[in-house]
Design a protein around this motif. Structure first.
Motif, PDB file in Angstrom:
ATOM      1  N   VAL A 103      -5.718  -5.608  -2.460  1.00  0.00           N
ATOM      2  CA  VAL A 103      -5.500  -5.233  -1.071  1.00  0.00           C
ATOM      3  C   VAL A 103      -5.534  -3.711  -0.981  1.00  0.00           C
ATOM      4  O   VAL A 103      -5.328  -3.001  -1.977  1.00  0.00           O
ATOM      5  CB  VAL A 103      -4.174  -5.802  -0.506  1.00  0.00           C
ATOM      6  CG1 VAL A 103      -4.225  -7.318  -0.438  1.00  0.00           C
ATOM      7  CG2 VAL A 103      -2.988  -5.344  -1.297  1.00  0.00           C
ATOM      8  N   ASN A 151      -4.057  -4.284   9.724  1.00  0.00           N
ATOM      9  CA  ASN A 151      -3.857  -5.433   8.841  1.00  0.00           C
ATOM     10  C   ASN A 151      -3.805  -4.934   7.398  1.00  0.00           C
ATOM     11  O   ASN A 151      -4.812  -4.536   6.836  1.00  0.00           O
ATOM     12  CB  ASN A 151      -4.997  -6.433   9.026  1.00  0.00           C
ATOM     13  CG  ASN A 151      -4.831  -7.673   8.188  1.00  0.00           C
ATOM     14  OD1 ASN A 151      -3.873  -7.803   7.434  1.00  0.00           O
ATOM     15  ND2 ASN A 151      -5.757  -8.595   8.318  1.00  0.00           N
ATOM     16  N   ARG A 157      -5.733  -6.814   4.127  1.00  0.00           N
ATOM     17  CA  ARG A 157      -7.190  -6.761   3.918  1.00  0.00           C
ATOM     18  C   ARG A 157      -7.489  -6.163   2.543  1.00  0.00           C
ATOM     19  O   ARG A 157      -6.762  -5.314   2.057  1.00  0.00           O
ATOM     20  CB  ARG A 157      -7.859  -5.878   4.967  1.00  0.00           C
ATOM     21  CG  ARG A 157      -7.854  -6.425   6.354  1.00  0.00           C
ATOM     22  CD  ARG A 157      -8.597  -5.485   7.295  1.00  0.00           C
ATOM     23  NE  ARG A 157      -9.964  -5.269   6.871  1.00  0.00           N
ATOM     24  CZ  ARG A 157     -10.993  -5.983   7.310  1.00  0.00           C
ATOM     25  NH1 ARG A 157     -10.804  -6.941   8.165  1.00  0.00           N
ATOM     26  NH2 ARG A 157     -12.206  -5.730   6.889  1.00  0.00           N
ATOM     27  N   SER A 158      -8.590  -6.615   1.951  1.00  0.00           N
ATOM     28  CA  SER A 158      -9.009  -5.997   0.703  1.00  0.00           C
ATOM     29  C   SER A 158     -10.309  -5.211   0.888  1.00  0.00           C
ATOM     30  O   SER A 158     -10.645  -4.383   0.065  1.00  0.00           O
ATOM     31  CB  SER A 158      -9.176  -7.043  -0.394  1.00  0.00           C
ATOM     32  OG  SER A 158     -10.067  -8.043  -0.001  1.00  0.00           O
ATOM     33  N   ARG A 159     -11.025  -5.472   1.987  1.00  0.00           N
ATOM     34  CA  ARG A 159     -12.267  -4.742   2.266  1.00  0.00           C
ATOM     35  C   ARG A 159     -12.080  -3.810   3.445  1.00  0.00           C
ATOM     36  O   ARG A 159     -11.327  -4.101   4.363  1.00  0.00           O
ATOM     37  CB  ARG A 159     -13.391  -5.705   2.619  1.00  0.00           C
ATOM     38  CG  ARG A 159     -13.910  -6.467   1.455  1.00  0.00           C
ATOM     39  CD  ARG A 159     -15.087  -7.286   1.901  1.00  0.00           C
ATOM     40  NE  ARG A 159     -15.532  -8.092   0.805  1.00  0.00           N
ATOM     41  CZ  ARG A 159     -16.786  -8.242   0.472  1.00  0.00           C
ATOM     42  NH1 ARG A 159     -17.727  -7.659   1.164  1.00  0.00           N
ATOM     43  NH2 ARG A 159     -17.123  -8.982  -0.542  1.00  0.00           N
TER      44      ARG A 159
END
Length: 130
Positions: free
Chosen positions: A45, A98, A101-103
């Motif tokens: 994340v 958010n 999120r990882s991207r």
């Protein structure tokens, strides 16, 4: 000169006693020869990425890219990429965003045909509405 394959009915009693041992050895061999992935793809994340790159200090022994990447078990190229995108990661981690999120926004594969993607999205939404 192919090896002769015998059925259990033609084997001697000594061969039959050795069969379970052979079977277990064969199972172990198959386990060893099974394809093993040397790398496991891991996603992080954005907050974790920022935490990892915060440990990096240019020019200080023990806190360079290689040291940080080894400590966390991450490719140095991955850490280098995160460092080059630090500003974008910081923007994405602002309060109210958010954080799971990882991207980054806009990351990932781009559509081959944007018009086709829009048509498909509309078709799916119409089908789901039924």
């Amino acid at each position: 000169d192919e090896p002769k394959i015998e059925s259990f009915s033609t084997m001697s009693s000594n061969d039959l006693q050795a069969a379970p041992v052979f079977e277990e050895s064969l199972r172990q061999l198959v386990k060893l020869k099974a394809p093993v992935s040397s790398t496991h793809r891991q996603s992080y994340v954005i907050s974790k990425k920022l935490s990892i790159i915060s440990e990096y200090s240019k020019g200080i022994s023990g806190s360079g890219i290689l040291a940080v990447s080894r400590k966390h078990g991450i490719s140095p190229g991955t850490v280098r990429g995160w460092i080059s995108k630090k500003a974008e990661l910081m923007e994405a981690a602002r309060p109210g965003r958010n954080t799971s999120r990882s991207r980054l926004v806009g990351g990932g594969r781009k559509p081959w045909n944007e018009l086709l993607e829009e048509e498909l999205r509309g078709w799916i939404q119409r089908k789901n509405a039924l």
